[in-house]
Write a protein that holds these residues in place. Structure first.
Motif, mmCIF file in Angstrom:
data_model
loop_
_atom_site.group_PDB
_atom_site.id
_atom_site.type_symbol
_atom_site.label_atom_id
_atom_site.label_comp_id
_atom_site.label_asym_id
_atom_site.label_seq_id
_atom_site.Cartn_x
_atom_site.Cartn_y
_atom_site.Cartn_z
ATOM 1 N N ALA A 133 0.808 -1.225 0.000
ATOM 2 C CA ALA A 133 0.000 0.000 0.000
ATOM 3 C C ALA A 133 0.836 1.267 0.000
ATOM 4 O O ALA A 133 0.293 2.362 -0.158
ATOM 5 C CB ALA A 133 -0.932 0.004 1.212
ATOM 6 N N LYS A 136 2.332 4.867 -4.279
ATOM 7 C CA LYS A 136 1.320 5.873 -4.620
ATOM 8 C C LYS A 136 0.513 5.517 -5.870
ATOM 9 O O LYS A 136 -0.700 5.761 -5.912
ATOM 10 C CB LYS A 136 1.969 7.245 -4.771
ATOM 11 C CG LYS A 136 2.248 7.940 -3.438
ATOM 12 C CD LYS A 136 2.650 9.387 -3.652
ATOM 13 C CE LYS A 136 2.727 10.153 -2.334
ATOM 14 N NZ LYS A 136 3.809 9.697 -1.464
ATOM 15 N N GLN A 139 -2.156 3.292 -4.696
ATOM 16 C CA GLN A 139 -3.124 4.041 -3.889
ATOM 17 C C GLN A 139 -4.103 4.813 -4.770
ATOM 18 O O GLN A 139 -5.322 4.769 -4.565
ATOM 19 C CB GLN A 139 -2.400 5.036 -2.993
ATOM 20 C CG GLN A 139 -1.591 4.452 -1.864
ATOM 21 C CD GLN A 139 -1.024 5.553 -0.974
ATOM 22 O OE1 GLN A 139 -1.510 6.687 -0.979
ATOM 23 N NE2 GLN A 139 -0.012 5.219 -0.200
ATOM 24 N N GLU A 294 -3.463 11.077 -0.541
ATOM 25 C CA GLU A 294 -2.677 9.862 -0.321
ATOM 26 C C GLU A 294 -3.121 9.186 0.961
ATOM 27 O O GLU A 294 -3.871 9.748 1.760
ATOM 28 C CB GLU A 294 -1.180 10.186 -0.252
ATOM 29 C CG GLU A 294 -0.780 11.093 0.892
ATOM 30 C CD GLU A 294 0.710 11.432 0.846
ATOM 31 O OE1 GLU A 294 1.522 10.486 0.846
ATOM 32 O OE2 GLU A 294 1.041 12.625 0.802
ATOM 33 N N CYS A 295 -2.628 7.959 1.144
ATOM 34 C CA CYS A 295 -2.839 7.217 2.382
ATOM 35 C C CYS A 295 -1.495 6.700 2.863
ATOM 36 O O CYS A 295 -0.761 6.064 2.096
ATOM 37 C CB CYS A 295 -3.796 6.043 2.161
ATOM 38 S SG CYS A 295 -3.916 4.938 3.606
#
Length: 328
Positions: A133, A136, A139, A294-295
């Motif tokens: 994950a 990017k 994601q 983002e995350c």
């Protein structure tokens, strides 16, 4: 009393993990804390075994059995209720003399492999899921699939493509990975920053670059998701600040409810990556729209808990204590 331990994998100095450990200690949850990248093969000792089904040694449910010992504490590998993969040191670099390289590879795949295959264990989150994950491009693809609003984005090493993209709309450049960086020997960050078409030159051809349409935001939001709970807060920076991380001293915070539609999309996003935690960043426009940026699958949250009054420590402790894995 439930005697199953929680394993906490992190560095020696991790104030965020300390908050969770203190809460678990208050609840009398057994904990074994260690740093796999630094503490193995000493002082951590691993003795893991797996038996054929039906043998006298096989425990109910099968899978890995044995012991993991760190100092004076020992954990039964078949009875670990949860593993909190916080911020462990990386395993030693696989370089140098041949024997050292071989040992480093074996340590990472041996200890790391066992820790990633514990029977009946809740992972917050699984190390391999976190690693997947962190990309990017993955994601952004997942965010579009689950219904989040994503700014137009270009990843390229073609200066011409970059120049055309920047000419189409206000654009920012941001790194694809927030790794360690130093300027003049001092730690530094590479923040998201505006870029214009006239600034693009042949240097773009030296590597992958991420360019993204600049969202006309009025505030930012960080939404921290723990299991099925969402904790979110407005982050308000001074006018003109593009990346709030560059000016922590000037920020103000305000808790905010996550829109129900966004809440559902966050749950689908985490399920897509098989994560139990995510720190999401959004840009919020004047019309109230949340734009996904983002995350961070293992992002920081302790400062936000204090600043915005969000009970994140309690939520993480609840999940680790329960050991109930929603991805089973």
């Amino acid at each position: 009393m439930d005697t199953r331990p929680v394993l906490v994998c992190t560095q020696d100095e991790d104030a965020t993990a300390d908050l969770v450990i203190a809460e678990l200690n208050r609840r009398r949850v057994p904990i074994l804390r260690f740093d796999p990248g630094r503490d193995f093969p000493a002082p951590v000792v691993l003795a893991a075994r797996i038996e054929s089904a039906g043998t006298s040694r096989t425990k109910s449910g099968g899978g890995w059995d044995g012991k993991l010992t760190a100092g004076a504490r020992t954990a039964d590998l078949s009875a670990v209720r949860a593993l909190y993969h916080r911020r462990p040191s990386p395993y030693p670099t696989e370089s140098g003399e041949q024997t050292a390289r071989f040992a480093a590879q074996e340590n990472r795949r041996g200890l790391g492999g066992v820790l990633g295959a514990l029977p009946g264990c809740l992972y917050l989150s699984h190390p391999q899921a976190i690693a997947r994950a962190e990309y990017k491009p993955a994601q952004l693809g997942a965010a579009t699939r689950v219904g989040l609003t994503v700014p137009a984005t270009l990843i390229t090493n073609d200066p011409g493509e970059a120049k055309r993209f920047c000419a189409e709309q206000p654009t920012i450049y941001k790194p694809l990975h927030a790794g360690a960086y130093a300027v003049g020997g001092e730690p530094a960050g590479i923040w998201a920053a505006p870029v214009e078409a006239g600034e693009i030159d042949g240097a773009v051809s030296h590597g992958a670059h991420l360019f993204q349409a600049q969202v006309p935001k009025v505030a930012d939001v960080r939404a921290v998701v723990v299991g099925g709970q969402v904790f979110s807060a407005f982050i308000i920076a001074p006018p003109g600040v593009v990346d709030w991380r560059a000016d922590y001293q000037s920020l103000t915070y305000e808790p905010v409810a996550c829109p129900e539609e966004t809440r559902g999309a966050l749950a689908r996003f985490l399920a897509d990556f098989e994560l139990n935690f995510g720190a999401f960043d959004f840009a919020v426009t004047a019309d109230g729209a949340w734009w996904f940026l983002e995350c961070n699958p293992n992002g920081q949250w302790a400062w936000l808990e204090e600043a915005a009054g969000l009970p994140i420590t309690q939520a993480i402790a609840d999940l680790l204590e329960s050991g109930a894995n929603r991805h089973e």
